[in-house]
Design a protein around this motif. Structure first.
Motif, short mmCIF file in Angstrom:
data_model
loop_
_atom_site.label_atom_id
_atom_site.label_comp_id
_atom_site.label_asym_id
_atom_site.label_seq_id
_atom_site.Cartn_x
_atom_site.Cartn_y
_atom_site.Cartn_z
N LEU A 94 11.91 1.55 3.60
CA LEU A 94 12.73 0.80 4.57
C LEU A 94 12.06 -0.49 5.01
N ALA A 95 10.72 -0.53 4.97
CA ALA A 95 9.99 -1.73 5.41
C ALA A 95 8.90 -2.07 4.40
N PRO A 96 9.31 -2.52 3.19
CA PRO A 96 8.31 -2.76 2.14
C PRO A 96 7.34 -3.89 2.46
N GLU A 97 7.59 -4.61 3.57
CA GLU A 97 6.68 -5.71 3.95
C GLU A 97 5.71 -5.27 5.06
N ASP A 98 5.71 -3.98 5.42
CA ASP A 98 4.85 -3.51 6.51
C ASP A 98 3.56 -2.91 5.94
N PRO A 99 2.43 -3.60 6.08
CA PRO A 99 1.19 -3.10 5.47
C PRO A 99 0.73 -1.77 6.06
N TYR A 100 1.03 -1.53 7.34
CA TYR A 100 0.54 -0.30 7.99
C TYR A 100 1.27 0.94 7.48
N ALA A 101 2.51 0.76 7.04
CA ALA A 101 3.25 1.88 6.44
C ALA A 101 2.54 2.32 5.15
N TYR A 102 2.11 1.35 4.35
CA TYR A 102 1.36 1.68 3.11
C TYR A 102 0.01 2.31 3.45
N TYR A 103 -0.65 1.77 4.45
CA TYR A 103 -1.97 2.29 4.84
C TYR A 103 -1.85 3.76 5.27
N ASN A 104 -0.87 4.04 6.12
CA ASN A 104 -0.68 5.43 6.57
C ASN A 104 -0.35 6.36 5.41
N LEU A 105 0.47 5.86 4.48
CA LEU A 105 0.80 6.64 3.29
C LEU A 105 -0.48 6.90 2.48
N GLY A 106 -1.32 5.89 2.35
CA GLY A 106 -2.59 6.04 1.64
C GLY A 106 -3.48 7.10 2.26
N LEU A 107 -3.55 7.11 3.60
CA LEU A 107 -4.37 8.11 4.30
C LEU A 107 -3.88 9.53 3.97
N VAL A 108 -2.56 9.70 3.92
CA VAL A 108 -2.01 11.03 3.60
C VAL A 108 -2.33 11.40 2.16
N TYR A 109 -2.12 10.47 1.23
CA TYR A 109 -2.46 10.75 -0.18
C TYR A 109 -3.94 11.14 -0.30
N GLU A 110 -4.79 10.44 0.45
CA GLU A 110 -6.23 10.73 0.37
C GLU A 110 -6.52 12.15 0.86
N ARG A 111 -5.85 12.53 1.97
CA ARG A 111 -6.04 13.89 2.48
C ARG A 111 -5.52 14.93 1.49
N ASP A 132 -6.04 10.63 -5.22
CA ASP A 132 -6.76 9.36 -5.10
C ASP A 132 -6.03 8.19 -5.73
N LYS A 133 -5.34 8.44 -6.82
CA LYS A 133 -4.67 7.36 -7.54
C LYS A 133 -3.58 6.73 -6.67
N ASN A 134 -2.73 7.57 -6.07
CA ASN A 134 -1.68 7.05 -5.21
C ASN A 134 -2.24 6.46 -3.92
N ALA A 135 -3.34 7.04 -3.42
CA ALA A 135 -3.99 6.50 -2.22
C ALA A 135 -4.47 5.07 -2.50
N GLU A 136 -5.12 4.89 -3.66
CA GLU A 136 -5.62 3.57 -4.02
C GLU A 136 -4.48 2.54 -4.12
N ALA A 190 -12.72 0.81 -0.05
CA ALA A 190 -14.11 0.84 -0.51
C ALA A 190 -14.67 2.27 -0.46
N SER A 191 -14.41 2.97 0.65
CA SER A 191 -14.90 4.35 0.81
C SER A 191 -14.30 5.27 -0.24
N LEU A 192 -13.01 5.09 -0.49
CA LEU A 192 -12.33 5.92 -1.50
C LEU A 192 -12.95 5.69 -2.88
N LEU A 193 -13.11 4.43 -3.25
CA LEU A 193 -13.68 4.09 -4.58
C LEU A 193 -15.12 4.59 -4.68
#
Length: 204
Positions: free
Chosen positions: A115-132, A136-140, A161-164
């Motif tokens: 819904l908001a493909p221009e919102d960086p924080y939406a991607y960041y939050n999604l990355g945190l969930v993928y990492e949990r 790792d691939k989708n988190a990255e 950086a921490s993930l890599l």
């Protein structure tokens, strides 16, 4: 006919009352009076059960108080009424993460990204969930999208950086640690880690 007219007037009166209560609730929120605001937003949904924004505000107030389950159910109602508001999904995802409902949170943040493909924080939050979820691939990918949209947000670089680094991708981890140090040059832990990685990269 008269009955229908009376019903219409009642509905209009209820809608007017709901709007007034919502405005009052927002005033209380601005004044830092969360419990009074909560009462007003409850009055709103009692007068007008279709008032999605009031359910959202109820969810936010409960989330701030750490009452994640209550917050989630209010936000679910908001999402059900207005399914195209990205911040509803972001807040819902946060509540679900706090309850370890990672699959639900992934769905919520994915919807926020759609819904908001221009919102960086939406991607960041999604990355945190993928990492949990140890995906790792989708988190990255999610962190890279966040960085592309807002390169000046230091925590995006540090998280990637921490993930890599945890995956042993030293050269790429180094790049994002160095990006982070441009914003936070005095971070002792990151400086030390960069030194260690630089030695390791040279030895390879």
């Amino acid at each position: 006919g008269a009955v229908g007219r009376g019903g219409g007037e009642q509905a209009t009166a209820a809608a007017t009352a709901a709007k007034a209560a919502y405005a009052k609730g927002m005033e209380y929120l601005d004044a830092g009076k969360a419990e009074l605001a909560y009462e007003e937003f409850t009055n709103v949904v009692n007068s007008d059960p279709g008032y999605a924004d009031a359910y959202y505000q109820l969810g936010v107030i409960r989330a701030r108080a750490g009452q994640w389950g209550e917050a989630e159910s209010s936000l679910q109602k908001a999402v059900g009424l207005k399914p195209k508001i990205p911040q509803y999904y972001e807040m819902l995802g946060v509540c679900e993460v706090q309850q370890d409902k990672l699959q639900d949170a992934q769905v919520a943040f994915s919807r926020a990204v759609e819904l908001a493909p221009e919102d960086p924080y939406a991607y960041y939050n999604l990355g945190l969930v993928y990492e949990r979820q140890q995906d790792d691939k989708n988190a990255e990918t999610a962190y890279l999208n966040a960085i592309t949209l807002k390169a000046a947000e230091r925590k995006f670089h540090l998280r990637l950086a921490s993930l890599l680094d945890s995956r042993g991708a030293a050269g790429r981890a180094l790049l994002y640690y160095e990006n982070y140090l441009q914003f936070e040059p005095d971070n002792a832990f990151v400086k030390k880690r960069v030194g260690e990685l630089q030695k390791g990269v040279k030895q390879e």
